[in-house]
Design a protein around this motif. Sequence first.
Motif, PDB file in Angstrom:
ATOM      1  N   LEU A 290       0.826  -1.203   0.000  1.00  0.00           N
ATOM      2  CA  LEU A 290       0.000   0.000   0.000  1.00  0.00           C
ATOM      3  C   LEU A 290       0.869   1.267   0.000  1.00  0.00           C
ATOM      4  O   LEU A 290       0.575   2.247  -0.696  1.00  0.00           O
ATOM      5  CB  LEU A 290      -0.908  -0.007   1.230  1.00  0.00           C
ATOM      6  CG  LEU A 290      -2.105   0.947   1.223  1.00  0.00           C
ATOM      7  CD1 LEU A 290      -3.003   0.683   0.026  1.00  0.00           C
ATOM      8  CD2 LEU A 290      -2.896   0.799   2.520  1.00  0.00           C
ATOM      9  N   LEU A 291       1.955   1.245   0.766  1.00  0.00           N
ATOM     10  CA  LEU A 291       2.868   2.387   0.782  1.00  0.00           C
ATOM     11  C   LEU A 291       3.535   2.572  -0.576  1.00  0.00           C
ATOM     12  O   LEU A 291       3.720   3.702  -1.042  1.00  0.00           O
ATOM     13  CB  LEU A 291       3.920   2.192   1.878  1.00  0.00           C
ATOM     14  CG  LEU A 291       3.426   2.363   3.317  1.00  0.00           C
ATOM     15  CD1 LEU A 291       4.493   1.908   4.304  1.00  0.00           C
ATOM     16  CD2 LEU A 291       3.045   3.811   3.600  1.00  0.00           C
ATOM     17  N   SER A 298       2.377   9.576  -5.655  1.00  0.00           N
ATOM     18  CA  SER A 298       3.180  10.777  -5.384  1.00  0.00           C
ATOM     19  C   SER A 298       4.074  11.109  -6.566  1.00  0.00           C
ATOM     20  O   SER A 298       4.276  12.282  -6.909  1.00  0.00           O
ATOM     21  CB  SER A 298       4.034  10.567  -4.128  1.00  0.00           C
ATOM     22  OG  SER A 298       3.227  10.502  -2.975  1.00  0.00           O
ATOM     23  N   GLU A 299       4.626  10.074  -7.198  1.00  0.00           N
ATOM     24  CA  GLU A 299       5.469  10.296  -8.385  1.00  0.00           C
ATOM     25  C   GLU A 299       4.645  10.886  -9.524  1.00  0.00           C
ATOM     26  O   GLU A 299       5.116  11.784 -10.247  1.00  0.00           O
ATOM     27  CB  GLU A 299       6.114   8.983  -8.803  1.00  0.00           C
ATOM     28  CG  GLU A 299       7.174   8.494  -7.824  1.00  0.00           C
ATOM     29  CD  GLU A 299       7.670   7.103  -8.156  1.00  0.00           C
ATOM     30  OE1 GLU A 299       7.203   6.531  -9.169  1.00  0.00           O
ATOM     31  OE2 GLU A 299       8.518   6.581  -7.403  1.00  0.00           O
ATOM     32  N   LEU A 342       4.061   8.656  11.804  1.00  0.00           N
ATOM     33  CA  LEU A 342       3.880   7.836  10.602  1.00  0.00           C
ATOM     34  C   LEU A 342       3.721   8.703   9.357  1.00  0.00           C
ATOM     35  O   LEU A 342       4.418   8.505   8.353  1.00  0.00           O
ATOM     36  CB  LEU A 342       2.656   6.929  10.781  1.00  0.00           C
ATOM     37  CG  LEU A 342       2.236   6.116   9.554  1.00  0.00           C
ATOM     38  CD1 LEU A 342       3.324   5.137   9.166  1.00  0.00           C
ATOM     39  CD2 LEU A 342       0.923   5.388   9.817  1.00  0.00           C
ATOM     40  N   PHE A 343       2.823   9.675   9.426  1.00  0.00           N
ATOM     41  CA  PHE A 343       2.536  10.453   8.225  1.00  0.00           C
ATOM     42  C   PHE A 343       3.639  11.463   7.904  1.00  0.00           C
ATOM     43  O   PHE A 343       3.826  11.823   6.735  1.00  0.00           O
ATOM     44  CB  PHE A 343       1.162  11.120   8.326  1.00  0.00           C
ATOM     45  CG  PHE A 343       0.063  10.192   7.870  1.00  0.00           C
ATOM     46  CD1 PHE A 343      -0.309  10.142   6.536  1.00  0.00           C
ATOM     47  CD2 PHE A 343      -0.537   9.328   8.762  1.00  0.00           C
ATOM     48  CE1 PHE A 343      -1.278   9.268   6.109  1.00  0.00           C
ATOM     49  CE2 PHE A 343      -1.505   8.440   8.357  1.00  0.00           C
ATOM     50  CZ  PHE A 343      -1.895   8.401   7.015  1.00  0.00           C
ATOM     51  N   LYS A 344       4.369  11.899   8.917  1.00  0.00           N
ATOM     52  CA  LYS A 344       5.527  12.747   8.613  1.00  0.00           C
ATOM     53  C   LYS A 344       6.591  11.944   7.865  1.00  0.00           C
ATOM     54  O   LYS A 344       7.250  12.463   6.954  1.00  0.00           O
ATOM     55  CB  LYS A 344       6.100  13.344   9.895  1.00  0.00           C
ATOM     56  CG  LYS A 344       5.258  14.487  10.450  1.00  0.00           C
ATOM     57  CD  LYS A 344       5.827  15.058  11.744  1.00  0.00           C
ATOM     58  CE  LYS A 344       4.953  16.194  12.263  1.00  0.00           C
ATOM     59  NZ  LYS A 344       5.486  16.788  13.522  1.00  0.00           N
ATOM     60  N   ALA A 345       6.768  10.685   8.240  1.00  0.00           N
ATOM     61  CA  ALA A 345       7.720   9.829   7.534  1.00  0.00           C
ATOM     62  C   ALA A 345       7.246   9.555   6.110  1.00  0.00           C
ATOM     63  O   ALA A 345       8.036   9.595   5.153  1.00  0.00           O
ATOM     64  CB  ALA A 345       7.904   8.511   8.297  1.00  0.00           C
ATOM     65  N   VAL A 346       5.948   9.287   5.965  1.00  0.00           N
ATOM     66  CA  VAL A 346       5.376   9.047   4.624  1.00  0.00           C
ATOM     67  C   VAL A 346       5.512  10.302   3.764  1.00  0.00           C
ATOM     68  O   VAL A 346       5.874  10.236   2.576  1.00  0.00           O
ATOM     69  CB  VAL A 346       3.893   8.630   4.744  1.00  0.00           C
ATOM     70  CG1 VAL A 346       3.214   8.637   3.378  1.00  0.00           C
ATOM     71  CG2 VAL A 346       3.778   7.249   5.378  1.00  0.00           C
ATOM     72  N   GLN A 348       7.749  12.722   4.043  1.00  0.00           N
ATOM     73  CA  GLN A 348       9.147  12.923   3.674  1.00  0.00           C
ATOM     74  C   GLN A 348       9.540  12.019   2.519  1.00  0.00           C
ATOM     75  O   GLN A 348      10.241  12.442   1.588  1.00  0.00           O
ATOM     76  CB  GLN A 348      10.063  12.666   4.873  1.00  0.00           C
ATOM     77  CG  GLN A 348      11.536  12.932   4.599  1.00  0.00           C
ATOM     78  CD  GLN A 348      11.795  14.359   4.163  1.00  0.00           C
ATOM     79  OE1 GLN A 348      11.467  15.295   4.884  1.00  0.00           O
ATOM     80  NE2 GLN A 348      12.366  14.549   2.977  1.00  0.00           N
ATOM     81  N   GLU A 349       9.083  10.769   2.556  1.00  0.00           N
ATOM     82  CA  GLU A 349       9.393   9.844   1.456  1.00  0.00           C
ATOM     83  C   GLU A 349       8.728  10.310   0.160  1.00  0.00           C
ATOM     84  O   GLU A 349       9.318  10.218  -0.921  1.00  0.00           O
ATOM     85  CB  GLU A 349       8.934   8.430   1.824  1.00  0.00           C
ATOM     86  CG  GLU A 349       9.298   7.355   0.807  1.00  0.00           C
ATOM     87  CD  GLU A 349      10.787   7.088   0.723  1.00  0.00           C
ATOM     88  OE1 GLU A 349      11.185   6.338  -0.203  1.00  0.00           O
ATOM     89  OE2 GLU A 349      11.556   7.618   1.543  1.00  0.00           O
ATOM     90  N   SER A 350       7.515  10.845   0.258  1.00  0.00           N
ATOM     91  CA  SER A 350       6.829  11.383  -0.923  1.00  0.00           C
ATOM     92  C   SER A 350       7.602  12.565  -1.516  1.00  0.00           C
ATOM     93  O   SER A 350       7.756  12.683  -2.740  1.00  0.00           O
ATOM     94  CB  SER A 350       5.411  11.833  -0.549  1.00  0.00           C
ATOM     95  OG  SER A 350       4.630  10.752  -0.123  1.00  0.00           O
TER      96      SER A 350
END
Length: 360
Positions: A290-291, A298-299, A342-346, A348-350
């Motif tokens: 899912l991630l 996001s891409e 969790l969402f801050k990490a997600v 940042q990855e985005s």
Amino acid sequence: MENKKELRNWLDAFGLDHPLVIAGPCSAETEEQVLKIAHQLKDTDATVLRAGIWKPRTRPGNFEGVGALGLKWLQKAKEETGMLTTTEVANPHHVELALKHDVDILWIGARTTVSPFIIQEIADALKGTDKPVLIKNPVNPDLALWLGAVERMYTADIKNLGVIHRGFSSYEKSKYRNNPEWQIAIELQNKFPDLPLILDPSHIAGRRDIIFDLCQTALDLNFDGLMVETHWDPDNAWSDAKQQITPATLVQIMKDLKIRKEVSESEEYQNKLQNLRAKIDIADNQLIELLAKRMKISEDIGHVKKSQNVAILQTKRWNEILGKMVLEGEQHGLSEEFVLKLFKAVHQESINHQQAILDS
């Protein structure tokens, strides 16, 4: 680090049927105070008396410890009660004085662990000692620094080592003085399972009312001991008054704590656990898929932004997502702290994925 099993011997030698307990005041204030607390602790589960002699404060002007005079008070407390003693050392001179006064266990504080230069100087001063040396985690969540300090001690032929988990500083508001970040201590424990791991709930909590819960969590995570700041009159302590407890409270905490088994040989238990772990594995795989799907979206957004020369960060949209997800998480029994992390990490990855597209 070779022969890591050597590291556990000093703790096993105590022969305790409960976790190691290190207790005593944040700071040694007077000889009377140190002796009074020691005598109140001597018939409890506490094996080691702690007291800060040199207190490195964040800002000048606060009480910074009584200095070497306090080592004599620890010596006297040891003579009168039979308790072992421990104090913090922050430089080679502290080490020399502590060894001279026969302090049994030395600990290295969080502000010292951050500096490989100072750690090396202390390691050189301690080279070859058989006294246990405990290393607190660095102020910030940096596992490499923590491990590096342990490795420098080990390289100096100090085999009786342990670590103290006292939590990590953060700019974010939290109910803790220092966030536990349990996963960092667990990762260290996984790397070196024979390295004694001790919790300092006082510095994580910053207040006495949640110390029990932190101690129980530590025991549930197989920690080997507790270092609890204890004072006969905590409200009037010269430093960190809010996070200290009385010896009587410590006794009650130790009575109420549940020490759980690491494993159970029950066939029913094993079958249920295996079934639930299989479900966890499936859920984890779905979570990764899912991630990955989210990052692909996001891409796609990154390509759209690039075509229109639009900046990556859209603050209004991001704040809306955070607020919505915190509320959604609460409805599913997830804490605000967890959802934000969790969402801050997600997020940042985005950003990383979109940045790669803009740079391509």
